[in-house]
Design a protein around this motif. Structure first.
Motif, short mmCIF file in Angstrom:
data_model
loop_
_atom_site.label_atom_id
_atom_site.label_comp_id
_atom_site.label_asym_id
_atom_site.label_seq_id
_atom_site.Cartn_x
_atom_site.Cartn_y
_atom_site.Cartn_z
N PRO A 178 0.86 -1.27 0.11
CA PRO A 178 -0.01 -0.16 -0.11
C PRO A 178 0.89 1.20 -0.05
O PRO A 178 0.57 2.01 -0.64
CB PRO A 178 -0.91 -0.06 1.31
CG PRO A 178 -0.92 -1.63 1.58
CD PRO A 178 0.35 -2.01 1.13
N PHE A 179 1.98 1.36 0.61
CA PHE A 179 2.94 2.48 0.77
C PHE A 179 3.44 2.71 -0.78
O PHE A 179 3.21 3.85 -0.95
CB PHE A 179 4.17 2.24 1.80
CG PHE A 179 4.90 3.40 2.02
CD1 PHE A 179 4.57 4.33 2.76
CD2 PHE A 179 6.08 3.34 1.08
CE1 PHE A 179 5.58 5.36 2.87
CE2 PHE A 179 6.92 4.46 0.80
CZ PHE A 179 6.65 5.58 1.87
N LEU A 180 3.88 1.66 -1.39
CA LEU A 180 4.26 1.93 -2.79
C LEU A 180 3.23 2.37 -3.73
O LEU A 180 3.44 3.31 -4.41
CB LEU A 180 5.00 0.77 -3.01
CG LEU A 180 6.28 0.16 -2.40
CD1 LEU A 180 6.94 -1.29 -3.02
CD2 LEU A 180 7.36 1.25 -2.51
N ALA A 181 2.11 2.06 -3.53
CA ALA A 181 0.71 2.27 -4.26
C ALA A 181 0.76 3.57 -4.09
O ALA A 181 0.44 4.42 -5.03
CB ALA A 181 -0.30 1.37 -4.09
N GLY A 182 0.55 4.07 -2.81
CA GLY A 182 0.70 5.60 -2.44
C GLY A 182 1.50 6.41 -3.21
O GLY A 182 1.24 7.65 -3.69
N GLN A 183 2.83 6.00 -3.12
CA GLN A 183 3.79 6.79 -3.90
C GLN A 183 3.55 6.89 -5.15
O GLN A 183 3.80 7.96 -5.92
CB GLN A 183 5.21 5.95 -3.65
CG GLN A 183 5.87 6.28 -2.13
CD GLN A 183 6.62 7.72 -2.01
OE1 GLN A 183 7.76 8.00 -2.86
NE2 GLN A 183 5.82 8.79 -1.55
N LEU A 184 3.13 5.86 -6.00
CA LEU A 184 2.96 5.76 -7.32
C LEU A 184 1.81 6.68 -7.71
O LEU A 184 1.86 7.41 -8.89
CB LEU A 184 2.50 4.48 -8.08
CG LEU A 184 3.87 3.38 -7.80
CD1 LEU A 184 3.29 2.05 -8.17
CD2 LEU A 184 4.88 3.91 -8.80
N LEU A 185 0.75 6.77 -7.01
CA LEU A 185 -0.17 7.75 -7.17
C LEU A 185 -0.28 9.03 -6.64
O LEU A 185 -1.23 9.94 -6.56
CB LEU A 185 -1.53 6.80 -6.61
CG LEU A 185 -1.99 5.59 -7.12
CD1 LEU A 185 -3.15 5.04 -6.57
CD2 LEU A 185 -2.18 5.89 -8.90
N ARG A 186 0.71 9.31 -5.88
CA ARG A 186 1.14 10.63 -5.31
C ARG A 186 0.86 11.78 -6.31
O ARG A 186 0.46 12.97 -6.03
CB ARG A 186 2.54 10.71 -4.60
CG ARG A 186 2.70 11.93 -4.00
CD ARG A 186 4.02 12.05 -3.25
NE ARG A 186 4.60 13.43 -3.00
CZ ARG A 186 4.15 14.24 -2.30
NH1 ARG A 186 3.16 13.77 -1.53
NH2 ARG A 186 4.48 15.56 -2.13
N ARG A 187 1.36 11.46 -7.60
CA ARG A 187 1.49 12.59 -8.54
C ARG A 187 -0.12 13.03 -8.71
O ARG A 187 -0.42 14.28 -9.02
CB ARG A 187 1.85 11.91 -9.89
CG ARG A 187 1.75 12.99 -10.92
CD ARG A 187 2.41 12.45 -12.14
NE ARG A 187 2.10 13.45 -13.33
CZ ARG A 187 2.64 12.88 -14.56
NH1 ARG A 187 3.10 11.58 -14.95
NH2 ARG A 187 2.41 13.77 -15.49
N TRP A 188 -1.16 12.34 -8.65
CA TRP A 188 -2.53 12.59 -8.80
C TRP A 188 -3.29 12.93 -7.53
O TRP A 188 -4.37 13.58 -7.47
CB TRP A 188 -3.19 11.29 -9.41
CG TRP A 188 -2.53 11.37 -10.86
CD1 TRP A 188 -2.71 12.04 -12.09
CD2 TRP A 188 -1.62 10.11 -11.33
NE1 TRP A 188 -2.19 11.41 -13.14
CE2 TRP A 188 -1.54 10.50 -12.66
CE3 TRP A 188 -1.08 9.23 -10.60
CZ2 TRP A 188 -0.35 9.84 -13.24
CZ3 TRP A 188 -0.05 8.49 -11.32
CH2 TRP A 188 0.23 8.61 -12.60
N ILE A 189 -2.94 12.17 -6.35
CA ILE A 189 -3.75 12.34 -5.03
C ILE A 189 -3.03 13.37 -4.13
O ILE A 189 -3.55 13.51 -3.30
CB ILE A 189 -4.22 11.21 -4.61
CG1 ILE A 189 -2.80 10.39 -4.10
CG2 ILE A 189 -4.95 10.47 -5.65
CD1 ILE A 189 -3.64 9.06 -3.79
N GLY A 190 -1.75 13.38 -4.29
CA GLY A 190 -0.90 14.20 -3.33
C GLY A 190 -1.62 15.30 -2.73
O GLY A 190 -1.48 15.76 -1.49
N GLY A 191 -1.75 16.16 -3.74
CA GLY A 191 -2.43 17.53 -3.37
C GLY A 191 -3.85 17.35 -2.59
O GLY A 191 -3.99 18.09 -1.58
N PHE A 192 -4.55 16.35 -2.99
CA PHE A 192 -5.72 16.06 -2.00
C PHE A 192 -5.58 15.67 -0.72
O PHE A 192 -6.04 16.33 -0.08
CB PHE A 192 -6.70 14.95 -3.02
CG PHE A 192 -7.82 14.84 -2.33
CD1 PHE A 192 -9.07 15.43 -2.31
CD2 PHE A 192 -8.08 13.46 -1.38
CE1 PHE A 192 -10.29 14.93 -1.85
CE2 PHE A 192 -8.88 13.36 -0.63
CZ PHE A 192 -10.12 14.03 -0.85
N VAL A 193 -4.54 14.70 -0.60
CA VAL A 193 -4.22 14.28 0.72
C VAL A 193 -3.63 15.54 1.52
O VAL A 193 -3.85 15.57 2.60
CB VAL A 193 -3.13 13.29 0.53
CG1 VAL A 193 -2.66 12.99 1.99
CG2 VAL A 193 -3.57 12.19 -0.07
#
Length: 345
Positions: A178-193
């Motif tokens: 899950p951590f690596l998945a969050g890193q991969l998707l950070r480009r799209w969801i990092g701002g929302f988080v």
């Protein structure tokens, strides 16, 4: 009248009261049968989502930039995964006079889990230390701990810790993937988080409460609490107080011996002397099974102790004459990189 107020140097984290309340709820209304299965599945999913958020909010760029402080990070890792376990092994001589064998297993497991992230950052910022270094040190420790903690448990706890290749795989799937998945998707969801960090912070705390309820419910059903007496708890508290004091002194004066600057010594002290409740709970649930309640009891006790003691130290560090003339490290970058905040880590 102002002198009669409760001293701010000894804060009682309301979240700890929630943890104690959750333990009480598990004692009165433990999950059984189908409810236990649902609770276990929900806690597994919640922890996986928690580490997904960790990955989504950690700035890869800042993590790579932090590698320039490799001496500090290696020192933190050595404190977390070498010195702490050595102290845990030394406590073996206290069995059975002060500690029972199950409590000692929990104490030894406590010394194997990674360092905290959010509380290390918060206390480093409060004490006017190197905040970016604390971010990287805590994050690296958490990542290394996903593999190092179960391997150390296999070596030091052996079969009594419930370790197996399946346990390691389960921990990797529940935490690292899950951590690596969050890193991969950070480009799209990092701002929302980042924008919703306060709301998503409830996920941090809620997931841990769910894991605590599940573990202590299983302990109640198995009847393991008959193994603990007030005298044993007092002995455990004293042993953990000594371990914490040793680590706080070692990280501070050891940092001086290694010629770290004041700000780096502060980051080393707070990142190298603490243990993560958020990482330790799910690992204990996997490794110890029905005995997880006793295994996490030392970790929960140490968690509260480190928060109170480090809060006092951080406030005193901030009042040092050197700190008064040193520009304070801006807290904004740490919040951007870390996102949702919790002192439960």
């Amino acid at each position: 009248m102002k002198r009669l107020r409760w001293p701010s140097r000894l804060p009682i984290d309301p979240y700890i009261l929630l943890l104690l309340g959750t333990v009480g709820l598990a004692a009165l209304i433990p999950a059984r049968g189908t409810a236990a299965d649902v609770s276990s599945g929900a806690s597994t999913a919640a922890i996986a989502f928690l580490f997904f958020l960790y990955g989504a909010r950690l700035s890869t760029r800042e993590a790579l930039d932090g590698l320039r402080h490799w001496r500090l990070h290696v020192t933190v890792l050595a404190c977390t995964f070498v010195v702490f376990p050595l102290l845990g092994l030394a406590a073996r001589g206290l069995v059975p006079v002060i500690l029972t064998h199950p409590l000692y297993q929990g104490l030894l497991f406590l010394t194997l889990v990674p360092s905290t992230v959010q509380s290390s950052i918060a206390f480093t910022s409060m004490a006017r230390g190197n905040v970016p270094a604390a971010i990287c040190a805590g994050s690296f420790s958490s990542l290394v701990g996903i593999i190092a903690t179960p391997l150390l448990a296999a070596s030091l706890l052996g079969s009594s810790g419930g370790f197996s290749a399946d346990s390691l795989l389960e921990i990797v799937l529940q935490l690292l993937v899950p951590f690596l998945a969050g890193q991969l998707l950070r480009r799209w969801i990092g701002g929302f988080v980042t924008r919703h960090k306060k709301v998503l912070g409830l996920v941090d705390r809620g997931s841990i409460l769910l894991v605590v309820y599940t573990a202590f419910s299983e302990g109640m059903v198995q009847g393991i609490w008959h193994q603990v007496s007030p005298a044993r708890l007092g002995g455990l508290f004293a042993v953990e107080a000594v371990i914490l004091a040793v680590m706080l002194l070692l990280t501070w004066y050891g940092g001086k011996a290694l010629r770290f600057g004041r700000e780096d010594r502060i980051a080393l002290q707070f990142a190298g002397s603490k243990k993560s409740l958020a990482s330790g709970l799910p690992m204990a649930s996997v490794l110890f099974g029905p005995q997880a309640a006793l295994a996490v009891l030392p970790l929960m006790l140490f968690h509260q102790m480190q928060l109170i003691v480090c809060a006092v130290i951080a406030k005193r560090r901030a009042q040092d004459p050197v700190a008064a003339v040193t520009p304070r490290e801006p807290a904004a970058p740490s919040r951007t990189a870390v996102g949702t905040g919790t002192r439960s880590g």
